[in-house]
Design an enzyme around this catalytic site. Structure first.
Site, PDB file in Angstrom:
ATOM      1  N   LYS A  49       0.620  -1.400   0.033  1.00 17.65           N
ATOM      2  CA  LYS A  49      -0.375   0.570  -0.355  1.00 17.65           C
ATOM      3  C   LYS A  49       0.812   1.348   0.212  1.00 17.65           C
ATOM      4  O   LYS A  49       0.456   1.958  -0.241  1.00 17.65           O
ATOM      5  CB  LYS A  49      -0.898   0.441   1.363  1.00 17.65           C
ATOM      6  N   ILE A 178      -3.253 -10.872  -5.227  1.00 17.36           N
ATOM      7  CA  ILE A 178      -1.335 -10.399  -5.059  1.00 17.36           C
ATOM      8  C   ILE A 178      -0.720  -9.702  -6.826  1.00 17.36           C
ATOM      9  O   ILE A 178       0.053  -8.825  -6.425  1.00 17.36           O
ATOM     10  CB  ILE A 178      -0.647 -11.250  -4.092  1.00 17.36           C
ATOM     11  N   VAL A 262       0.677 -17.085  -7.403  1.00 14.95           N
ATOM     12  CA  VAL A 262      -0.827 -17.934  -8.027  1.00 14.95           C
ATOM     13  C   VAL A 262      -1.383 -18.575  -6.499  1.00 14.95           C
ATOM     14  O   VAL A 262      -2.159 -19.646  -6.581  1.00 14.95           O
ATOM     15  CB  VAL A 262      -0.655 -19.123  -8.323  1.00 14.95           C
ATOM     16  N   HIS A 437     -21.358  16.776   2.941  1.00 17.84           N
ATOM     17  CA  HIS A 437     -21.605  17.086   1.316  1.00 17.84           C
ATOM     18  C   HIS A 437     -19.909  17.906   1.306  1.00 17.84           C
ATOM     19  O   HIS A 437     -20.394  18.971   1.829  1.00 17.84           O
ATOM     20  CB  HIS A 437     -22.885  17.414   1.051  1.00 17.84           C
TER      21      HIS A 437
END
Ligand SMILES: Cc1cc2nc3c(=O)[nH]c(=O)nc-3n(C[C@H](O)[C@H](O)[C@H](O)COP(=O)(O)OP(=O)(O)OC[C@H]3O[C@@H](n4cnc5c(N)ncnc54)[C@H](O)[C@@H]3O)c2cc1C
Length: 461
Positions: A49, A178, A262, A437
């Protein structure tokens, strides 16, 4: 040394369980053979991240011209980028060390293995005894025949996150979470990326609707990531300082590195399971009952080692639930359907609960509401307006059954739906709550209103 609880593995499952046990007054030892924080902090969630955010800057800067703001082409100093990522990781790992210390958890920096009932043997020769043992040893990347990780040309996710180089051509084997997250990062860094996926669809392990996948597939194509589904990578051979990946179609793809993503397999090898008459299931997971106890009395397991989504927050939730039960509290069974999942592709995808398809397959009468990012002032102002919010609810009592968000900051936005699902809230609870908002969370409120047929900013169905 004698403990009430010994936790083997210091990832988000193990260290959280150990801290909670200590908070509840139990005498706890925690074993970690590598780095505290486990895969998540060191080779998973956090570094990916951090790199996702850093490389997003490249993409934002290169397309800011539409807003009248120009930047020169980006320069990438890989050593500095890697050092920055390492600082983020080490700050968090240091924080965990402090928390373990302040809570009175004994940390043993060693590999451990079961050595009969109530005993854990350390590599140093020392033995710890405990009334309860919690296995939290996590998982490792799966290797497939023909693509050995000991060849430097073949990367695991750990290698990709080490940021040693930016390959000109990267072939990613595996179109799961991933694989696609790392494909996105390396594409932004400048690699030409091809993703090979054996199954007919990407992200097939996650319950996502076709419409949600459609947004991401279009975006992957726009980014220039070549995704080949229904294709197998059979083997590779060296080719001019690089390699050629042979596909089952007969085609060969030249690449500078191949990233094998995988899937992951629970770490059960050399854990001494046989000493307590345990063995993993054929799938690799350790079977546990509702109290996260294995078939061996007093031996528990959590996180990637047991069934359910391989996610850090799932591991931590199990760690807390188990600690509470070990300290004499009630057994809390974690409902996997209430666990949200975030996928850091571009745009992000986040989901919780049932997809529209899964709800229908279960024969549920449902209401579905959607709202596009393109109708949110905040998203337009951010120049990040592709994607949509979707909410699925029971047609009878209007309780929220699931939500999917694909678009900017979806990973942050899904938590409102997760709370709704966990607390059994209705569409009205979200639709009637006044949202500030202009913000992105208005999208979920609008989707709930749309499901109720009383939307203002979309046409009701
Ligand atoms: C590239 C990548 C990205 C990811 N991104 C996300 C994300 O964004 N969000 C998310 O929720 N999840 C993400 N995950 C998944 C997440 O990292 C795992 O689900 C999570 O780390 C599992 O936690 P755990 O505690 O079960 O195991 P782990 O984190 O694997 O920790 C297990 C620990 O046990 C130690 N250990 C193993 N055996 C022994 C032993 N015998 N003795 C002592 N110590 C031992 C290991 O060294 C390790 O530190 C990602 C994973 C990867 C690989």
């Amino acid at each position: 040394m004698d403990y009430q609880v010994v936790v083997v593995g210091g990832g988000p499952g193990g260290y959280v369980c150990a801290i909670r046990c200590a908070q509840l007054g139990l005498r706890v030892g925690l074993l970690e053979e590598r780095e505290l924080g486990g895969v998540c902090l060191n080779w998973g969630c956090v570094p990916t991240k951090a790199l996702y955010a850093a490389t997003k800057l490249i993409e934002r800067a290169s397309t800011a011209d539409e807003m009248g703001i120009g930047f020169p082409p980006p320069s990438i100093d890989l050593t500095k980028l890697a050092a920055w990522k390492a600082r983020v990781v080490s700050k968090l790992v240091g924080g965990i060390e402090t928390l373990l210390d302040k809570n009175g958890v004994d940390v043993h920096r060693a590999r451990g293995r079961l050595d009969g009932s109530g005993r854990v043997a350390l590599a140093s020769g020392e033995t710890l005894t405990a009334e309860r043992i919690v296995l939290a040893t996590g998982s490792s990347p799966i290797e497939i025949p023909g693509f050995p990780f000991d060849d430097p040309l073949v990367w695991s996710s750990d290698d990709a996150l080490a940021l040693t180089e930016i390959p000109d051509r990267l072939v990613v084997i595996g179109g799961g979470v991933i694989g696609l997250e790392l494909a996105t990062i390396y594409r932004r860094l400048g690699s030409s990326v091809t993703v090979i996926e054996l199954l007919p669809e990407i992200l097939s392990a996650v319950d996502l609707d076709r419409r949600t996948l459609g947004v991401v597939k279009r975006s992957l194509a726009e980014q220039g990531i070549d995704v080949r589904t229904g294709t197998a990578a059979d083997s590779y051979e060296p080719a001019k300082d690089a390699l050629a990946v042979r596909l089952n179609s007969g085609e060969s793809l030249e690449a500078d590195r191949v990233l094998l993503a995988v899937g992951r397999r629970p770490n059960t090898a050399d854990l001494g399971l046989a000493s307590v008459d345990l063995e993993p299931e054929p799938s690799g997971v350790l079977a546990v009952d509702d109290s996260l106890e294995t078939r061996a009395r007093g031996v528990h397991a959590i996180g990637d080692l047991v069934a359910g989504p391989m996610l850090a927050h799932k591991a931590s939730a199990e760690g807390v639930a188990l600690a509470d039960a070990l300290a004499g509290g009630e057994t809390r069974v974690l409902d996997h359907e209430t666990i949200p999942q975030a996928i850091f592709t571009d745009p992000e995808i986040a989901s919780v609960g049932l997809s529209e398809r899964a709800a229908k397959e279960r024969g549920r009468e449902i209401l579905v509401g959607r709202f596009p990012y393109a109708a949110l002032g905040k998203a337009l102002g951010m120049r990040d307006a592709s994607g949509f919010f979707q909410i699925v609810a029971d047609a009878g009592d209007h309780r929220v059954l699931g939500a999917q968000i694909v678009g900017a900051e979806a990973s942050d936005l899904i938590s409102e739906a997760a709370v709704a699902l966990q607390a059994g809230l209705t569409l009205e609870a979200i639709a009637d709550a006044v949202h500030p908002h202009p913000t992105l969370p208005e999208g979920l409120k609008e989707a709930a209103e749309n499901a109720l047929g009383r939307a203002i900013h979309t046409v009701n169905r």
